[in-house]
Design a protein around this motif. Structure first.
Motif, short mmCIF file in Angstrom:
data_model
loop_
_atom_site.label_atom_id
_atom_site.label_comp_id
_atom_site.label_asym_id
_atom_site.label_seq_id
_atom_site.Cartn_x
_atom_site.Cartn_y
_atom_site.Cartn_z
N ARG A 60 1.67 -19.42 -8.30
CA ARG A 60 1.62 -18.15 -7.57
C ARG A 60 1.03 -18.37 -6.20
N PHE A 61 1.56 -17.68 -5.20
CA PHE A 61 0.90 -17.57 -3.90
C PHE A 61 0.40 -16.13 -3.83
N GLY A 62 -0.89 -15.91 -4.06
CA GLY A 62 -1.41 -14.55 -4.15
C GLY A 62 -0.73 -13.82 -5.30
N GLU A 63 -0.13 -12.68 -5.00
CA GLU A 63 0.55 -11.87 -6.03
C GLU A 63 1.96 -12.39 -6.33
N PHE A 64 2.43 -13.29 -5.47
CA PHE A 64 3.83 -13.69 -5.49
C PHE A 64 4.04 -14.90 -6.42
N THR A 65 4.81 -14.69 -7.50
CA THR A 65 5.07 -15.78 -8.45
C THR A 65 6.30 -16.57 -8.01
N VAL A 66 6.09 -17.84 -7.68
CA VAL A 66 7.19 -18.67 -7.16
C VAL A 66 7.79 -19.55 -8.26
N LEU A 67 6.95 -20.00 -9.19
CA LEU A 67 7.46 -20.69 -10.39
C LEU A 67 6.93 -19.92 -11.58
N PRO A 124 19.41 -20.36 -5.29
CA PRO A 124 19.37 -19.68 -4.00
C PRO A 124 18.16 -20.08 -3.15
N ASN A 125 18.23 -19.81 -1.85
CA ASN A 125 17.08 -20.04 -0.96
C ASN A 125 15.89 -19.27 -1.49
N GLY A 126 14.73 -19.93 -1.50
CA GLY A 126 13.51 -19.27 -1.95
C GLY A 126 13.34 -19.25 -3.45
N ALA A 127 14.22 -19.94 -4.19
CA ALA A 127 14.16 -19.93 -5.66
C ALA A 127 12.93 -20.66 -6.20
N GLY A 128 12.33 -21.54 -5.38
CA GLY A 128 11.14 -22.28 -5.82
C GLY A 128 11.38 -23.77 -5.99
N LYS A 129 12.51 -24.26 -5.51
CA LYS A 129 12.90 -25.66 -5.73
C LYS A 129 11.92 -26.64 -5.05
N THR A 130 11.69 -26.42 -3.75
CA THR A 130 10.78 -27.31 -3.02
C THR A 130 9.35 -27.14 -3.55
N THR A 131 8.99 -25.91 -3.90
CA THR A 131 7.66 -25.68 -4.48
C THR A 131 7.48 -26.51 -5.74
N LEU A 132 8.54 -26.61 -6.54
CA LEU A 132 8.47 -27.42 -7.76
C LEU A 132 8.14 -28.88 -7.41
N VAL A 175 0.83 -31.66 -4.29
CA VAL A 175 0.56 -30.98 -3.01
C VAL A 175 0.00 -29.59 -3.29
N TYR A 176 0.57 -28.92 -4.30
CA TYR A 176 0.08 -27.60 -4.73
C TYR A 176 -0.49 -27.69 -6.14
N GLN A 177 -1.56 -26.98 -6.37
CA GLN A 177 -2.09 -26.82 -7.73
C GLN A 177 -1.28 -25.73 -8.44
N PHE A 181 11.50 -35.45 1.87
CA PHE A 181 11.32 -34.06 2.28
C PHE A 181 12.63 -33.47 2.79
N GLN A 182 12.68 -32.14 2.72
CA GLN A 182 13.88 -31.41 3.13
C GLN A 182 14.19 -31.71 4.60
N MET A 183 13.16 -31.66 5.46
CA MET A 183 13.32 -32.06 6.87
C MET A 183 12.71 -33.46 6.99
N ASP A 220 14.73 -34.09 -1.87
CA ASP A 220 14.88 -32.67 -1.53
C ASP A 220 15.98 -32.49 -0.49
N GLU A 221 17.12 -32.01 -0.93
CA GLU A 221 18.31 -31.79 -0.10
C GLU A 221 18.63 -33.01 0.76
N PRO A 222 18.91 -34.14 0.12
CA PRO A 222 19.11 -35.38 0.87
C PRO A 222 20.32 -35.37 1.79
N GLU A 276 19.80 -29.95 -4.33
CA GLU A 276 20.91 -29.98 -3.37
C GLU A 276 21.66 -28.65 -3.43
N HIS A 277 22.13 -28.21 -2.25
CA HIS A 277 22.95 -27.00 -2.22
C HIS A 277 24.43 -27.34 -2.38
N MET A 278 24.80 -28.58 -2.02
CA MET A 278 26.23 -28.94 -2.11
C MET A 278 26.59 -29.25 -3.56
N1 LIG Z 1 2.56 -22.34 1.05
C1 LIG Z 1 3.17 -21.19 0.78
N2 LIG Z 1 2.55 -20.00 0.90
C2 LIG Z 1 3.18 -18.84 0.60
N3 LIG Z 1 4.46 -18.76 0.16
C3 LIG Z 1 5.12 -19.90 0.04
C4 LIG Z 1 4.54 -21.19 0.33
N4 LIG Z 1 5.46 -22.16 0.08
C5 LIG Z 1 6.57 -21.52 -0.34
N5 LIG Z 1 6.38 -20.18 -0.36
C6 LIG Z 1 7.35 -19.16 -0.78
O1 LIG Z 1 7.80 -19.52 -2.07
C7 LIG Z 1 9.19 -19.22 -2.22
C8 LIG Z 1 9.91 -20.45 -2.68
O2 LIG Z 1 9.94 -21.38 -1.60
P1 LIG Z 1 10.61 -22.80 -1.76
O3 LIG Z 1 10.42 -23.50 -0.45
O4 LIG Z 1 10.12 -23.46 -2.97
O5 LIG Z 1 12.14 -22.39 -1.96
P2 LIG Z 1 13.44 -23.31 -2.11
O6 LIG Z 1 14.07 -22.98 -3.41
O7 LIG Z 1 13.09 -24.72 -1.84
O8 LIG Z 1 14.37 -22.71 -0.95
P3 LIG Z 1 15.39 -23.44 0.08
O9 LIG Z 1 16.69 -23.57 -0.68
O10 LIG Z 1 15.50 -22.47 1.19
O11 LIG Z 1 14.79 -24.74 0.48
C9 LIG Z 1 9.66 -18.69 -0.87
O12 LIG Z 1 9.68 -17.28 -0.92
C10 LIG Z 1 8.60 -19.17 0.10
O13 LIG Z 1 8.47 -18.31 1.19
#
Ligand SMILES: Nc1ncnc2c1ncn2[C@@H]1O[C@H](COP(=O)(O)OP(=O)(O)OP(=O)(O)O)[C@@H](O)[C@H]1O
Ligand SMILES: [Mg+2]
Length: 235
Positions: A11-18, A36-44, A51-53, A82-84, A159-161, A192-194
């Motif tokens: 979670r980032f605050g109230e926001f559940t990402v995984l 989809p974008n923002g699904a939580g892939k890179t966060t995983l 990097v994240y707890q 990394f993605q970039m 991550d999106e090679p 990967e998106h492709m």
């Molecule tokens: N450090 C952070 N603090 C707050 N929110 C974050 C942080 N890192 C990621 N998020 C949010 O978590 C959600 C998931 O982000 P993430 O980068 O994991 O998505 P993704 O699936 O990799 O998307 P994309 O396909 O665009 O790369 C997004 O809404 C993003 O804004």
């Protein structure tokens, strides 16, 4: 199982990402992730590499890694790109790879041999002395990949090679990923998106949406899953 995730929540605050995510990666496979974008892939990836707890359990070769620092996780054998492209741009290619080798092994006698072999494996031997900042995107991605390989991983996270590459460059990168898997025996998780790329290289594919696993299995089945078509692929 090489890597096991059990009920991982980030979670980032109230926001559940995984959201209570469980999955496992078998030794030797290429495991694809899309969604989809923002699904939580890179966060995983950020959670797996320390990097994240997060809450829950992650086992790498039966070893709990969720509370470990990134360098400890690297020493256990997990590396990532990394993605970039993220490089030391003012340093040359081989110095970037040397940073990876140091990070992974803390300076062994084999290190220089490992660096040269890694540069040769990814096809960057002729560019070893070029400044990383001057490279085109494919070579930047290859340098980042070589630095990850130089850490000596058993598991490589990509991550999106192929993002930002031309179709010909993407095909080259896919061929290289397959060689990393088969010739070096490294297990790969690839975001990967492709879908064409994922169908070609993944043994199994997981689709994430809003931090949840919505589909999982052989890629050809997953892309026909109505849920995946609805939230990600479209008709
Ligand atoms: N450090 C952070 N603090 C707050 N929110 C974050 C942080 N890192 C990621 N998020 C949010 O978590 C959600 C998931 O982000 P993430 O980068 O994991 O998505 P993704 O699936 O990799 O998307 P994309 O396909 O665009 O790369 C997004 O809404 C993003 O804004
Ligand atoms: Mg991402």
């Amino acid at each position: 199982m090489l890597l096991q995730l059990k009920n991982v929540t980030k979670r980032f605050g109230e926001f559940t990402v995984l959201d209570n995510l469980s999955c496992s990666v078998e030794k030797g496979e290429i495991f694809g992730i899309a969604g989809p974008n923002g699904a939580g892939k890179t966060t995983l990836f950020n959670v797996i590499t320390g990097v994240y707890q997060a809450k829950g359990t992650i086992l790498f070769e039966e070893h709990p890694i969720l509370k470990l620092k990134p360098h400890r996780i690297c020493h256990l054998g997990i590396a990532r790109t990394f993605q970039m492209p993220l490089l030391f741009e003012s340093m040359d290619v081989q110095t970037n790879v040397r940073v990876g080798a140091h990070f992974g092994h803390r300076g062994t006698r084999e290190e220089e041999k490992n660096i040269q072999e890694t540069l040769e494996f990814v096809g960057l031997k002729d560019k070893a002395a070029c400044s990383a900042g001057s490279l085109k995107i494919l070579d930047k991605k290859l340098t980042m990949l070589a630095a990850a390989l130089a850490t000596g991983p058993g598991l490589l996270l990509l991550d999106e090679p192929v993002g930002g590459l031309s179709p010909i460059e993407a095909a080259e990168f896919v061929k290289l990923a397959k060689r990393i898997n088969t010739e070096l025996g490294i297990t790969i998780i690839v975001i990967e998106h492709m879908m064409r790329v994922l169908i070609e290289i993944s043994n199994r594919l997981m689709i994430l949406d809003n931090g949840r696993k919505i589909s999982f299995g052989p890629p050809k089945d997953v892309v026909q899953d109505p849920k995946v078509i609805e939230v990600y692929l479209g008709v």
